[in-house]
Design a protein around this motif. Sequence first.
Motif, PDB file in Angstrom:
ATOM      1  N   GLY A  89       0.795  -1.233   0.000  1.00 49.52           N
ATOM      2  CA  GLY A  89       0.000   0.000   0.000  1.00 49.52           C
ATOM      3  C   GLY A  89       0.820   1.270   0.000  1.00 49.52           C
ATOM      4  O   GLY A  89       0.318   2.346  -0.344  1.00 49.52           O
ATOM      5  N   GLY A  90       2.088   1.181   0.401  1.00 48.42           N
ATOM      6  CA  GLY A  90       2.952   2.355   0.408  1.00 48.42           C
ATOM      7  C   GLY A  90       2.618   3.332   1.514  1.00 48.42           C
ATOM      8  O   GLY A  90       1.810   3.062   2.408  1.00 48.42           O
ATOM      9  N   ALA A  91       3.281   4.480   1.447  1.00 52.95           N
ATOM     10  CA  ALA A  91       3.110   5.526   2.463  1.00 52.95           C
ATOM     11  C   ALA A  91       2.347   6.703   1.863  1.00 52.95           C
ATOM     12  O   ALA A  91       2.578   7.089   0.719  1.00 52.95           O
ATOM     13  N   GLY A 131       9.861   1.325  -0.612  1.00 52.03           N
ATOM     14  CA  GLY A 131       8.553   0.820  -0.220  1.00 52.03           C
ATOM     15  C   GLY A 131       8.576   0.373   1.229  1.00 52.03           C
ATOM     16  O   GLY A 131       9.564  -0.216   1.687  1.00 52.03           O
ATOM     17  N   ASN A 132       7.503   0.625   1.944  1.00 56.17           N
ATOM     18  CA  ASN A 132       7.487   0.384   3.386  1.00 56.17           C
ATOM     19  C   ASN A 132       6.491  -0.706   3.755  1.00 56.17           C
ATOM     20  O   ASN A 132       5.633  -1.094   2.958  1.00 56.17           O
ATOM     21  N   VAL A 133       6.606  -1.161   4.990  1.00 59.66           N
ATOM     22  CA  VAL A 133       5.615  -2.056   5.582  1.00 59.66           C
ATOM     23  C   VAL A 133       4.562  -1.198   6.273  1.00 59.66           C
ATOM     24  O   VAL A 133       4.877  -0.172   6.884  1.00 59.66           O
ATOM     25  N   ASN A 134       3.306  -1.601   6.160  1.00 60.04           N
ATOM     26  CA  ASN A 134       2.217  -0.958   6.903  1.00 60.04           C
ATOM     27  C   ASN A 134       1.664  -1.958   7.914  1.00 60.04           C
ATOM     28  O   ASN A 134       0.772  -2.752   7.588  1.00 60.04           O
ATOM     29  N   PHE A 135       2.233  -1.920   9.121  1.00 62.10           N
ATOM     30  CA  PHE A 135       1.701  -2.806  10.146  1.00 62.10           C
ATOM     31  C   PHE A 135       0.280  -2.375  10.507  1.00 62.10           C
ATOM     32  O   PHE A 135      -0.025  -1.191  10.587  1.00 62.10           O
ATOM     33  N   TYR A 136      -0.576  -3.352  10.691  1.00 65.15           N
ATOM     34  CA  TYR A 136      -1.988  -3.184  11.076  1.00 65.15           C
ATOM     35  C   TYR A 136      -2.872  -2.681   9.935  1.00 65.15           C
ATOM     36  O   TYR A 136      -4.070  -2.576  10.116  1.00 65.15           O
ATOM     37  N   MET A 137      -2.308  -2.334   8.776  1.00 62.97           N
ATOM     38  CA  MET A 137      -3.144  -1.868   7.673  1.00 62.97           C
ATOM     39  C   MET A 137      -3.526  -3.049   6.785  1.00 62.97           C
ATOM     40  O   MET A 137      -2.685  -3.900   6.489  1.00 62.97           O
ATOM     41  N   TYR A 138      -4.780  -3.072   6.357  1.00 60.48           N
ATOM     42  CA  TYR A 138      -5.294  -4.196   5.565  1.00 60.48           C
ATOM     43  C   TYR A 138      -5.572  -3.718   4.149  1.00 60.48           C
ATOM     44  O   TYR A 138      -6.405  -2.823   3.942  1.00 60.48           O
ATOM     45  N   PRO A 181      -9.855   4.535   5.484  1.00 59.78           N
ATOM     46  CA  PRO A 181     -10.114   3.795   6.738  1.00 59.78           C
ATOM     47  C   PRO A 181      -8.883   3.214   7.429  1.00 59.78           C
ATOM     48  O   PRO A 181      -9.044   2.499   8.423  1.00 59.78           O
ATOM     49  N   CYS A 182      -7.671   3.486   6.930  1.00 61.71           N
ATOM     50  CA  CYS A 182      -6.498   2.812   7.511  1.00 61.71           C
ATOM     51  C   CYS A 182      -6.334   3.103   8.997  1.00 61.71           C
ATOM     52  O   CYS A 182      -5.770   2.303   9.730  1.00 61.71           O
TER      53      CYS A 182
END
Length: 202
Positions: A89-91, A131-138, A181-182
Amino acid sequence: MSITVTPRAPWSGVVPAGHTITITDLDGNQAVDTLFYGANDHTIRYSAQTTIAAQGSIFLGTGSVIRDQESRPMMTIVSDEVGRHDTIGGACSQESNTLRYGHHTKHQHACVENFLIEGSRHGLGKRDLVGNVNFYMYVPVDADGTLGIVDGLSAPGRTIVLRAEIDTLVLISNCPQINNPCNGFDPSAVSLALSETAELIA
């Protein structure tokens, strides 16, 4: 050692090899955008491509290995109470907010700005962002390739624990996004608990 990262704020710290960092979603449904760099060599950095290819999945969960651009392990998720964390999903940024949500959002603070502010403390600039990790984002992906940011799967108090495989600089943006909604349209705080010898930078 533990700290609270307030809504919309950045944080960074070094997690030595063999130690852990625990992220707790205090109120639930809060995206935590995260980047990883070698603590002693910032040219070593998280790669979404090698991480996804090695595990054969776009979602991170217990057992997932965060890998660098040469597919070398940087961190391992040793415990996860949510089950799916986003890699594609990116930042958010001022530019992407303007494109997606309209010009009136141009001056809203965003994750890229957090990464640049916090990364500057370590000599990192815009060309160093990956590119980053989005913890808790679906971010589910449909069969036709369509993806979207939807309500998260997390809940108040749920945690994820990562063990460093090398000395790792962890760069976090506690996502300020209010247009999707993230964060449930209402960013909230998260807490970080570090192993006893981990280095608190901010």
